[in-house]
Design a protein around this motif. Structure first.
Motif, PDB file in Angstrom:
ATOM      1  N   LEU A 174      -2.021   8.548  -3.450  1.00  0.00           N
ATOM      2  CA  LEU A 174      -2.863   7.502  -2.508  1.00  0.00           C
ATOM      3  C   LEU A 174      -4.274   7.955  -2.523  1.00  0.00           C
ATOM      4  O   LEU A 174      -5.121   6.979  -2.213  1.00  0.00           O
ATOM      5  CB  LEU A 174      -2.179   7.503  -1.154  1.00  0.00           C
ATOM      6  CG  LEU A 174      -0.744   6.698  -1.417  1.00  0.00           C
ATOM      7  CD1 LEU A 174       0.070   7.027  -0.007  1.00  0.00           C
ATOM      8  CD2 LEU A 174      -0.625   5.385  -1.795  1.00  0.00           C
ATOM      9  N   LYS A 175      -4.362   9.049  -2.078  1.00  0.00           N
ATOM     10  CA  LYS A 175      -5.633   9.793  -1.847  1.00  0.00           C
ATOM     11  C   LYS A 175      -6.460   9.445  -3.097  1.00  0.00           C
ATOM     12  O   LYS A 175      -7.702   9.035  -2.868  1.00  0.00           O
ATOM     13  CB  LYS A 175      -5.646  11.293  -1.692  1.00  0.00           C
ATOM     14  CG  LYS A 175      -6.890  12.025  -1.412  1.00  0.00           C
ATOM     15  CD  LYS A 175      -6.514  13.197  -0.463  1.00  0.00           C
ATOM     16  CE  LYS A 175      -7.809  14.147  -0.565  1.00  0.00           C
ATOM     17  NZ  LYS A 175      -8.056  15.043  -1.632  1.00  0.00           N
ATOM     18  N   THR A 182       0.759  -1.142   0.217  1.00  0.00           N
ATOM     19  CA  THR A 182       0.171  -0.006   0.150  1.00  0.00           C
ATOM     20  C   THR A 182       0.877   1.185   0.070  1.00  0.00           C
ATOM     21  O   THR A 182       0.547   2.462  -0.056  1.00  0.00           O
ATOM     22  CB  THR A 182      -0.953  -0.134   1.218  1.00  0.00           C
ATOM     23  OG1 THR A 182      -0.280  -0.045   2.488  1.00  0.00           O
ATOM     24  CG2 THR A 182      -1.887  -1.189   1.238  1.00  0.00           C
ATOM     25  N   THR A 232       2.557   2.729   2.375  1.00  0.00           N
ATOM     26  CA  THR A 232       2.249   3.409   3.504  1.00  0.00           C
ATOM     27  C   THR A 232       3.307   3.196   4.658  1.00  0.00           C
ATOM     28  O   THR A 232       3.817   3.991   5.254  1.00  0.00           O
ATOM     29  CB  THR A 232       0.788   3.268   3.883  1.00  0.00           C
ATOM     30  OG1 THR A 232       0.649   2.179   4.136  1.00  0.00           O
ATOM     31  CG2 THR A 232      -0.154   3.915   2.988  1.00  0.00           C
ATOM     32  N   GLU A 263     -11.291   3.865  -5.762  1.00  0.00           N
ATOM     33  CA  GLU A 263     -11.669   2.676  -5.131  1.00  0.00           C
ATOM     34  C   GLU A 263     -13.103   2.686  -4.613  1.00  0.00           C
ATOM     35  O   GLU A 263     -14.039   1.705  -4.833  1.00  0.00           O
ATOM     36  CB  GLU A 263     -10.686   1.922  -4.267  1.00  0.00           C
ATOM     37  CG  GLU A 263      -9.737   0.790  -4.474  1.00  0.00           C
ATOM     38  CD  GLU A 263      -8.587   0.576  -3.649  1.00  0.00           C
ATOM     39  OE1 GLU A 263      -8.925   0.497  -2.209  1.00  0.00           O
ATOM     40  OE2 GLU A 263      -7.693   0.734  -4.011  1.00  0.00           O
ATOM     41  N   TYR A 264     -13.231   3.435  -3.962  1.00  0.00           N
ATOM     42  CA  TYR A 264     -14.614   3.927  -3.139  1.00  0.00           C
ATOM     43  C   TYR A 264     -15.509   3.871  -4.098  1.00  0.00           C
ATOM     44  O   TYR A 264     -16.714   3.361  -4.178  1.00  0.00           O
ATOM     45  CB  TYR A 264     -14.165   4.881  -2.146  1.00  0.00           C
ATOM     46  CG  TYR A 264     -15.544   5.052  -1.436  1.00  0.00           C
ATOM     47  CD1 TYR A 264     -16.102   3.768  -0.517  1.00  0.00           C
ATOM     48  CD2 TYR A 264     -16.302   6.147  -1.193  1.00  0.00           C
ATOM     49  CE1 TYR A 264     -17.090   4.133   0.286  1.00  0.00           C
ATOM     50  CE2 TYR A 264     -17.431   6.435  -0.551  1.00  0.00           C
ATOM     51  CZ  TYR A 264     -17.849   5.132   0.242  1.00  0.00           C
ATOM     52  OH  TYR A 264     -19.011   5.457   1.141  1.00  0.00           O
ATOM     53  N   LYS A 315      -6.337   7.309  -5.398  1.00  0.00           N
ATOM     54  CA  LYS A 315      -6.433   5.934  -5.532  1.00  0.00           C
ATOM     55  C   LYS A 315      -7.405   5.467  -4.732  1.00  0.00           C
ATOM     56  O   LYS A 315      -8.400   4.861  -5.176  1.00  0.00           O
ATOM     57  CB  LYS A 315      -5.244   5.202  -5.046  1.00  0.00           C
ATOM     58  CG  LYS A 315      -4.267   5.091  -6.293  1.00  0.00           C
ATOM     59  CD  LYS A 315      -4.093   3.392  -6.706  1.00  0.00           C
ATOM     60  CE  LYS A 315      -3.410   3.317  -7.816  1.00  0.00           C
ATOM     61  NZ  LYS A 315      -3.197   2.095  -8.487  1.00  0.00           N
ATOM     62  N   ARG A 316      -7.684   5.948  -3.212  1.00  0.00           N
ATOM     63  CA  ARG A 316      -8.531   5.522  -2.393  1.00  0.00           C
ATOM     64  C   ARG A 316     -10.027   5.887  -2.784  1.00  0.00           C
ATOM     65  O   ARG A 316     -11.145   5.270  -2.884  1.00  0.00           O
ATOM     66  CB  ARG A 316      -8.514   6.030  -1.174  1.00  0.00           C
ATOM     67  CG  ARG A 316      -7.174   5.405  -0.248  1.00  0.00           C
ATOM     68  CD  ARG A 316      -7.445   5.937   1.282  1.00  0.00           C
ATOM     69  NE  ARG A 316      -6.939   7.129   1.446  1.00  0.00           N
ATOM     70  CZ  ARG A 316      -5.785   7.770   1.709  1.00  0.00           C
ATOM     71  NH1 ARG A 316      -4.929   6.916   1.592  1.00  0.00           N
ATOM     72  NH2 ARG A 316      -5.566   9.093   1.698  1.00  0.00           N
ATOM     73  N   GLU A 317     -10.235   7.070  -3.250  1.00  0.00           N
ATOM     74  CA  GLU A 317     -11.193   7.710  -3.827  1.00  0.00           C
ATOM     75  C   GLU A 317     -11.914   6.770  -5.058  1.00  0.00           C
ATOM     76  O   GLU A 317     -13.053   6.471  -4.933  1.00  0.00           O
ATOM     77  CB  GLU A 317     -11.160   9.328  -4.435  1.00  0.00           C
ATOM     78  CG  GLU A 317     -11.097  10.195  -3.112  1.00  0.00           C
ATOM     79  CD  GLU A 317     -10.993  11.740  -3.903  1.00  0.00           C
ATOM     80  OE1 GLU A 317      -9.940  12.295  -3.421  1.00  0.00           O
ATOM     81  OE2 GLU A 317     -11.650  11.876  -4.869  1.00  0.00           O
TER      82      GLU A 317
END
Ligand SMILES: Nc1nc2c(ncn2[C@@H]2O[C@H](COP(=O)(O)OP(=O)(O)O)[C@@H](O)[C@H]2O)c(=O)[nH]1
Ligand SMILES: [Mg+2]
Ligand SMILES: [Zn+2]
Length: 365
Positions: free
Chosen positions: A326-327, A299, A301, A333-334, A329-331
Motif C-alpha cells: 500500500l505504501k 483501497t 484498508t 501515485e504521488y 502504491k501511494r508513493e
C-alpha cells in the motif's frame, strides 16, 4: 551489395562484441552524421570524467562541450554506448534500458522538482544483493524488486555472507516466499560457496548491475568472482581512512566469465522514478486478491468484502507485506502526479480536496 556492406561493418566493430555490442547498435550508427566518430562503452564514472573502452583500450574521456552545455541533452552514465572523437564524448547512442530511480533526498519531499537519477544503462540483469547479516530485510527486497520491474528489467536476488550462518537455507526460503519465481542465489565471498551459480548471468557480452545497501558485500563478491582484487571493498577503504573510491565511483568490470558487472556504491534510498508494472509484478498475489474485492475501487484498508484484508486474516498474506504494498502504491501515485503536473499544482489540488471535504462535512451538520 548492401549485405556485403553490413558484413563489412559487422567486422569493423567485432572487437566490441565482448562489451555487448549488438546488431541493433550497429544499425544505430546509420543515424550518426559524423562518420569519423567511433563507438565506445562507458566503463567508469567519476565526478568530472569518464573511462571508456573502445574495444582496444580503456581511455579517460570527458564530455564534449556541446554535451556539457546543452541542458536538454542527457549526460553519459555507466554502461552507455557513446560516440567519441579521441577522448571527447560527442554523442550517446539510444539506450536499450536504464536503471533509474528518483534522485536522492526526494522521498517524501513535498516541494521542489522531482528529478531522476539514472544509475546505469544497457543492462541484462539486476543483482539485488543482500547480506545475511543485519542487512537482510524482506521489505527492502520488495522495494528493490518494484524499482527493477518499474524499469522493465530482470531481477536476480543474491543473498551473500552465507558463511555467517550454519543453516542459511531458511533465508532463501523466506526470500522465495516474497519473490514469485525470481531466481534466488545463496553465496559467500569468504568460502566461495554458490559463486558458480552466477556464471550463467555472466556469459559473453552480458551486463549485470549490482544494487544493494552499502556494506552488503557487492565489491567483495566481484573480487571473488574475478579471482583478484579489482574493486576496493569496505575493509580496504576503512583501512585507508577514506571511503571516496567506494562511495562516489561506478565501474563496469570485465569478468573472466565473459560478461560484465557494474559495481555501484550503496543505495541509501530506494526511490522510484519509472512507473510501470513494478508493484503489480512484485505483489502478484495481492493483485489477484484485489480483483476479488467487492468494490472495484477498494483501497484494502477498511472496506467490507475486501478479499485482501480477508487474506491477511486467513494468514495467506502478512500484514507487513500488505503495508509495504500500500505504501509503494501511494508513493507511485504521488510521483506520477508530480511528474505530470508541477509540484505547486499538486499541492493546491490537495488543499482544494481537503477544503471541499470540510465543506461537505459542515453541510451535513
Ligand atoms: N562474512 C562475510 N563477510 C563479507 C562477505 N562479503 C563481504 N563481506 C564483508 O562485508 C563488508 C563490506 O563489503 P563490501 O564488498 O565493501 O560491500 P559493498 O559496500 O556492498 O561493496 C567487508 O567488511 C567485507 O569483508 C561474505 O561473503 N562473508
Ligand atoms: Mg562497494
Ligand atoms: Zn480490497
Amino acid at each position: 551489395m548492401s549485405n556485403e556492406k553490413s558484413l563489412q561493418q559487422d567486422n569493423k566493430f567485432k572487437h566490441l562484441s565482448h562489451l555487448g555490442w549488438t546488431v541493433s547498435l550497429q544499425e544505430q550508427l546509420e543515424n550518426i552524421e559524423n562518420k569519423s566518430l567511433i563507438p565506445a562503452r562507458v566503463t567508469g564514472v567519476r565526478k568530472k570524467y569518464f573511462f571508456i573502452n573502445d574495444g582496444k583500450e580503456e581511455l579517460l574521456a570527458t564530455p564534449a562541450g556541446k554535451l556539457q552545455h546543452d541542458t536538454s541533452s542527457i549526460y553519459p552514465v555507466i554502461g552507455d554506448w557513446v560516440m567519441v572523437r579521441q577522448t571527447a564524448i560527442e554523442q550517446i547512442l539510444p539506450r536499450k534500458n536504464t536503471l533509474t530511480r528518483g534522485a536522492a533526498g526526494m522521498r517524501g519531499r513535498k516541494s521542489g522538482e522531482y528529478k531522476e537519477q539514472t544509475i546505469a544503462a544497457n543492462l541484462d540483469s539486476v543483482f539485488i544483493v543482500t547480506g545475511l547479516d543485519q542487512d537482510f530485510n524482506l521489505r527492502r527486497i520488495e522495494r528493490y524488486l518494484t524499482l527493477v520491474y518499474n524499469c522493465g528489467l530482470s531481477p536476480v536476488i543474491i543473498l551473500t555472507k552465507a558463511d555467517l550462518h550454519e543453516d542459511p537455507e531458511h533465508f532463501v526460503h523466506e526470500a522465495k516466499t516474497i519473490s514469485f519465481g525470481v531466481p534466488v542465489h545463496l553465496v559467500s565471498a569468504f568460502n566461495d560457496s554458490g559463486l558458480s551459480e552466477l556464471n550463467p548471468y555472466l556469459v559473453h557480452g552480458r551486463t549485470c548491475v549490482m544494487v544493494g545497501s552499502s556494506g552488503t558485500g557487492k565489491s567483495t563478491l566481484i573480487n571473488r568472482l574475478c579471482g583478484e582484487t579489482v574493486q576496493a571493498t569496505g575493509e580496504v577503504s576503512a583501512h585507508m581512512g577514506k571511503g571516496t573510491h567506494t562511495t562516489t565511483s561506478r565501474d563496469l568490470i570485465m569478468m573472466p566469465q565473459g560478461g560484465m558487472i557494474i559495481d555501484n556504491p550503496g543505495i541509501r534510498e530506494i526511490t522510484f522514478w519509472e512507473i510501470d508494472q513494478g508493484v503489480e509484478s512484485t505483489f502478484p498475489e495481492i493483485e489477484e486478491f484485489a480483483a476479488q474485492c467487492r468494490f472495484s475501487d477498494c483501497t484494502h484498508t477498511h472496506e467490507p468484502g475486501c478479499r485482501v484484508l480477508q487474506a491477511v486474516q486467513d494468514e495467506e498474506l502478512t500484514e507487513a507485506r500488505l503495508e509495504n504494498y500500500l505504501k509503494m502504491k501511494r508513493e507511485l501515485e504521488y510521483i506520477s502526479e508530480r511528474k505530470n503536473k508541477s509540484a505547486d499544482r499538486v499541492e493546491k489540488e490537495r488543499w482544494k480536496g481537503v477544503s471541499m471535504k470540510i465543506k461537505s462535512i459542515n453541510k451535513k451538520k
